[in-house]
Design a protein around this motif. Structure first.
Motif, PDB file in Angstrom:
ATOM      1  N   ASN A  19       0.807  -1.217   0.000  1.00 15.68           N
ATOM      2  CA  ASN A  19       0.000   0.000   0.000  1.00 15.68           C
ATOM      3  C   ASN A  19       0.842   1.268   0.000  1.00 15.68           C
ATOM      4  O   ASN A  19       0.365   2.336   0.302  1.00 15.68           O
ATOM      5  N   ASP A  24       2.002   2.225   8.780  1.00 11.78           N
ATOM      6  CA  ASP A  24       0.753   2.934   9.003  1.00 11.78           C
ATOM      7  C   ASP A  24      -0.310   2.035   9.604  1.00 11.78           C
ATOM      8  O   ASP A  24      -1.492   2.322   9.530  1.00 11.78           O
ATOM      9  N   GLU A  27      -3.412   0.476   7.332  1.00 13.00           N
ATOM     10  CA  GLU A  27      -4.486   1.269   6.745  1.00 13.00           C
ATOM     11  C   GLU A  27      -4.099   1.726   5.343  1.00 13.00           C
ATOM     12  O   GLU A  27      -2.963   2.089   5.100  1.00 13.00           O
ATOM     13  N   LYS A  28      -5.067   1.700   4.435  1.00 11.67           N
ATOM     14  CA  LYS A  28      -4.831   2.137   3.072  1.00 11.67           C
ATOM     15  C   LYS A  28      -4.811   3.665   3.039  1.00 11.67           C
ATOM     16  O   LYS A  28      -5.688   4.315   3.614  1.00 11.67           O
ATOM     17  N   LYS A  29      -3.818   4.236   2.351  1.00 16.51           N
ATOM     18  CA  LYS A  29      -3.713   5.685   2.266  1.00 16.51           C
ATOM     19  C   LYS A  29      -4.724   6.234   1.275  1.00 16.51           C
ATOM     20  O   LYS A  29      -5.034   5.608   0.274  1.00 16.51           O
ATOM     21  N   GLU A  30      -5.197   7.419   1.562  1.00 15.91           N
ATOM     22  CA  GLU A  30      -6.148   8.084   0.686  1.00 15.91           C
ATOM     23  C   GLU A  30      -5.424   8.578  -0.567  1.00 15.91           C
ATOM     24  O   GLU A  30      -4.327   9.129  -0.491  1.00 15.91           O
ATOM     25  N   LYS A  31      -6.040   8.371  -1.719  1.00 17.10           N
ATOM     26  CA  LYS A  31      -5.482   8.818  -2.984  1.00 17.10           C
ATOM     27  C   LYS A  31      -5.523  10.343  -3.022  1.00 17.10           C
ATOM     28  O   LYS A  31      -6.540  10.956  -2.696  1.00 17.10           O
ATOM     29  N   THR A  32      -4.410  10.973  -3.420  1.00 17.14           N
ATOM     30  CA  THR A  32      -4.325  12.432  -3.408  1.00 17.14           C
ATOM     31  C   THR A  32      -4.314  13.030  -4.809  1.00 17.14           C
ATOM     32  O   THR A  32      -3.879  14.153  -5.001  1.00 17.14           O
ATOM     33  N   SER A  34      -6.288  12.689  -9.072  1.00 19.76           N
ATOM     34  CA  SER A  34      -7.332  12.091  -9.897  1.00 19.76           C
ATOM     35  C   SER A  34      -7.005  12.307 -11.363  1.00 19.76           C
ATOM     36  O   SER A  34      -6.174  13.148 -11.704  1.00 19.76           O
TER      37      SER A  34
END
Length: 122
Positions: A19, A24, A27-32, A34
């Protein structure tokens, strides 16, 4: 030998997690970022194979066209090119002005746009 022994090698780091690495807690990190395509479609699954015969190298370099990218009012342009890898695409970059919290700062932009499958173009 009269020379001292070389210093011991450093221990290798543990491989990064799938990931994105770091500790961490899983936990999967939020995509920053698009990417919305002009058609709204997603790219085909086997894109490299699908595009490997679409164009000739000369055709792309002559007809690929200059692109313009606007980043908060900063204009970057690029002409079609062949990278040292043999792949084709566009590259642009430079120092750009950005405003953060009402303050002007300088940032460095570097944008590579590569075409999957273009290494096969002859």
């Amino acid at each position: 030998w009269p020379w001292p022994a070389p210093p011991p090698k450093k221990a290798k780091k543990a491989p990064a997690k799938a990931n994105g690495g770091g500790d961490d807690g899983g936990e999967k990190k939020e995509k920053t970022f698009s990417c919305t395509t002009v058609s709204g479609n997603e790219a085909p699954k086997d894109l490299k194979k699908a595009q490997s015969k679409k164009l000739k190298s000369k055709e792309f370099l002559e007809k690929g066209g200059r692109i313009e990218i606007n980043i908060n009012g900063n204009k970057l342009t690029a002409d079609p090119r062949e990278f040292s890898s043999g792949g084709k695409g566009w590259y642009t970059g430079g120092k750009i002005e950005m405003r953060v919290n009402g303050k002007d700062i300088w940032a460095q932009a570097g944008i590579n746009i590569t075409i999957p499958g273009s290494q096969e173009w002859k």
